[in-house]
Scaffold this motif. Structure first.
Motif, PDB file in Angstrom:
ATOM      1  N   SER A   1      29.383 -39.607  21.049  1.00 17.93           N
ATOM      2  CA  SER A   1      28.433 -38.582  21.495  1.00 17.93           C
ATOM      3  C   SER A   1      27.080 -39.225  21.734  1.00 17.93           C
ATOM      4  O   SER A   1      26.614 -40.049  20.931  1.00 17.93           O
ATOM      5  CB  SER A   1      28.315 -37.470  20.451  1.00 17.93           C
ATOM      6  OG  SER A   1      29.499 -36.725  20.389  1.00 17.93           O
TER       7      SER A   1
ATOM      8  N   THR B   1      30.089 -29.957  21.930  1.00 19.59           N
ATOM      9  CA  THR B   1      30.619 -29.234  20.773  1.00 19.59           C
ATOM     10  C   THR B   1      29.433 -28.673  20.017  1.00 19.59           C
ATOM     11  O   THR B   1      28.485 -29.405  19.721  1.00 19.59           O
ATOM     12  CB  THR B   1      31.439 -30.166  19.871  1.00 19.59           C
ATOM     13  OG1 THR B   1      32.514 -30.707  20.625  1.00 19.59           O
ATOM     14  CG2 THR B   1      31.993 -29.387  18.680  1.00 19.59           C
TER      15      THR B   1
ATOM     16  N   GLU C   1      35.392 -34.023  18.611  1.00 22.07           N
ATOM     17  CA  GLU C   1      34.096 -33.954  17.927  1.00 22.07           C
ATOM     18  C   GLU C   1      34.053 -32.780  16.964  1.00 22.07           C
ATOM     19  O   GLU C   1      34.637 -31.720  17.226  1.00 22.07           O
ATOM     20  CB  GLU C   1      32.995 -33.828  19.001  1.00 22.07           C
ATOM     21  CG  GLU C   1      31.582 -33.639  18.467  1.00 22.07           C
ATOM     22  CD  GLU C   1      31.065 -34.830  17.705  1.00 22.07           C
ATOM     23  OE1 GLU C   1      30.369 -35.688  18.299  1.00 22.07           O
ATOM     24  OE2 GLU C   1      31.375 -34.923  16.497  1.00 22.07           O
ATOM     25  N   ASN C   2      33.369 -32.958  15.850  1.00 19.75           N
ATOM     26  CA  ASN C   2      33.159 -31.903  14.874  1.00 19.75           C
ATOM     27  C   ASN C   2      31.670 -31.885  14.516  1.00 19.75           C
ATOM     28  O   ASN C   2      31.098 -32.915  14.172  1.00 19.75           O
ATOM     29  CB  ASN C   2      33.993 -32.151  13.612  1.00 19.75           C
ATOM     30  CG  ASN C   2      33.815 -31.045  12.597  1.00 19.75           C
ATOM     31  OD1 ASN C   2      33.950 -29.876  12.925  1.00 19.75           O
ATOM     32  ND2 ASN C   2      33.487 -31.395  11.366  1.00 19.75           N
TER      33      ASN C   2
ATOM     34  N   ALA D   1      26.556 -31.583  20.046  1.00 20.59           N
ATOM     35  CA  ALA D   1      26.757 -33.012  20.278  1.00 20.59           C
ATOM     36  C   ALA D   1      27.589 -33.144  21.544  1.00 20.59           C
ATOM     37  O   ALA D   1      28.629 -32.495  21.682  1.00 20.59           O
ATOM     38  CB  ALA D   1      27.462 -33.655  19.095  1.00 20.59           C
TER      39      ALA D   1
ATOM     40  N   LYS E   1      24.825 -40.417  11.720  1.00 19.28           N
ATOM     41  CA  LYS E   1      25.378 -39.346  12.549  1.00 19.28           C
ATOM     42  C   LYS E   1      24.812 -37.993  12.153  1.00 19.28           C
ATOM     43  O   LYS E   1      25.558 -37.016  11.916  1.00 19.28           O
ATOM     44  CB  LYS E   1      26.909 -39.319  12.497  1.00 19.28           C
ATOM     45  CG  LYS E   1      27.587 -40.544  13.076  1.00 19.28           C
ATOM     46  CD  LYS E   1      29.067 -40.263  13.317  1.00 19.28           C
ATOM     47  CE  LYS E   1      29.817 -41.487  13.740  1.00 19.28           C
ATOM     48  NZ  LYS E   1      29.974 -42.483  12.669  1.00 19.28           N
TER      49      LYS E   1
ATOM     50  N   TYR F   1      27.439 -34.899  13.026  1.00 18.22           N
ATOM     51  CA  TYR F   1      28.514 -34.978  14.007  1.00 18.22           C
ATOM     52  C   TYR F   1      29.463 -36.113  13.606  1.00 18.22           C
ATOM     53  O   TYR F   1      29.113 -36.968  12.787  1.00 18.22           O
ATOM     54  CB  TYR F   1      27.962 -35.168  15.419  1.00 18.22           C
ATOM     55  CG  TYR F   1      27.189 -36.453  15.642  1.00 18.22           C
ATOM     56  CD1 TYR F   1      25.850 -36.564  15.274  1.00 18.22           C
ATOM     57  CD2 TYR F   1      27.798 -37.550  16.253  1.00 18.22           C
ATOM     58  CE1 TYR F   1      25.140 -37.734  15.492  1.00 18.22           C
ATOM     59  CE2 TYR F   1      27.102 -38.723  16.485  1.00 18.22           C
ATOM     60  CZ  TYR F   1      25.765 -38.809  16.103  1.00 18.22           C
ATOM     61  OH  TYR F   1      25.058 -39.968  16.328  1.00 18.22           O
ATOM     62  N   SER F   2      30.643 -36.110  14.214  1.00 15.38           N
ATOM     63  CA  SER F   2      31.659 -37.055  13.769  1.00 15.38           C
ATOM     64  C   SER F   2      31.970 -38.152  14.786  1.00 15.38           C
ATOM     65  O   SER F   2      32.395 -39.249  14.402  1.00 15.38           O
ATOM     66  CB  SER F   2      32.956 -36.305  13.436  1.00 15.38           C
ATOM     67  OG  SER F   2      33.444 -35.625  14.590  1.00 15.38           O
ATOM     68  N   ASP F   3      31.777 -37.871  16.068  1.00 19.80           N
ATOM     69  CA  ASP F   3      32.201 -38.799  17.115  1.00 19.80           C
ATOM     70  C   ASP F   3      31.039 -39.731  17.505  1.00 19.80           C
ATOM     71  O   ASP F   3      30.044 -39.274  18.082  1.00 19.80           O
ATOM     72  CB  ASP F   3      32.686 -38.008  18.336  1.00 19.80           C
ATOM     73  CG  ASP F   3      33.351 -38.891  19.377  1.00 19.80           C
ATOM     74  OD1 ASP F   3      33.248 -40.140  19.277  1.00 19.80           O
ATOM     75  OD2 ASP F   3      33.964 -38.348  20.304  1.00 19.80           O
TER      76      ASP F   3
END
Lengths: 110, 113
Positions: A30, A99, A2-3, A92, A71, A25-27
């Motif tokens: 989450s 993260t 995750e970022n 997240a 996101k 967020y990227s994932d």
């Protein structure tokens, strides 16, 4: 992994104004998005959270919105007061791990 | 009241020494975490555990180790302290893996000289 990106890094407002902090967020896995407030020299403490099946949540002067498609999620503080001055972190969370964003230093000027 | 406590709260150590930071929680939480906090980097995950005898590496695990011999404790060990490990360390815990609130300890300020 995750970022999480958080903006802005610093925010200064006049007492009584609103403040907005944004995170992306990227994932897509989450599913839990808490916000923490950290006063100088203290531990981070939860102020509000939102789960992925909810679009908005409000608690008195603070609210959080979530856009799962894009996101991103945001913290809104209305009628800011000097005691709102602190560092705010978004996070997240998924599969038990969180993260964190890099934090936003909010200063509320009297 | 249930709580999560860290010790020591402040420590100064020399480069190359082994240092252990203690973390103890009385909530009976399965998940425990160690984060470090540096200016401009927020909270970065060092190691985490989902239960007794379970440990996992986080994003900044080099130079650190943990062990989980019981539910209550997750000590963090710096095998050979380096100046780059000067930081504030937060232990945290949560109930389980279902996306629950993380509760933080008060932090341990570590200076490596």
């Amino acid at each position: 992994g995750e970022n999480v990106e958080q903006h802005p890094s610093t925010l200064s407002v006049q007492e009584g104004d609103s403040a907005v902090i944004k995170c992306t967020y990227s994932d897509s896995a989450s599913n839990y998005f808490p916000w923490y407030k950290q006063e100088l020299g203290k531990r981070p403490q939860l102020i509000i959270d939102i789960r992925s099946n909810v679009g908005e949540k409000k608690d008195q002067r603070i609210a959080v919105t979530l856009n799962k498609t894009a996101k991103h999620f945001s913290l809104h503080i209305t009628e800011t007061q000097p005691e709102d001055s602190a560092v705010y972190f978004c996070a997240a969370s998924g599969a038990g791990k969180s993260t964190f964003g890099d934090g936003t230093t909010l200063t509320v000027k009297p | 009241d249930a709580e999560i406590t860290q010790s020591p709260r402040h420590k100064i150590t020399e480069t190359g020494r082994q240092v252990t930071l203690a973390c103890h929680q009385t909530w009976n939480h399965n998940n425990m975490f160690w984060y470090r906090q540096d200016l401009g980097h927020g909270l970065r995950l060092i190691h985490y555990s989902y239960g007794v005898h379970d440990t996992n590496k986080g994003e900044v695990s080099d130079g650190y180790s943990v062990s989980r011999s019981n539910t209550e404790d997750l000590p963090l060990t710096l095998e050979s302290a380096a100046s780059s490990q000067t930081s504030v360390y937060f232990c945290a815990s949560s109930v389980d893996s279902s996306g629950n609130t993380i509760y933080f300890g008060e932090g341990s300020w570590l200076t490596v000289v």
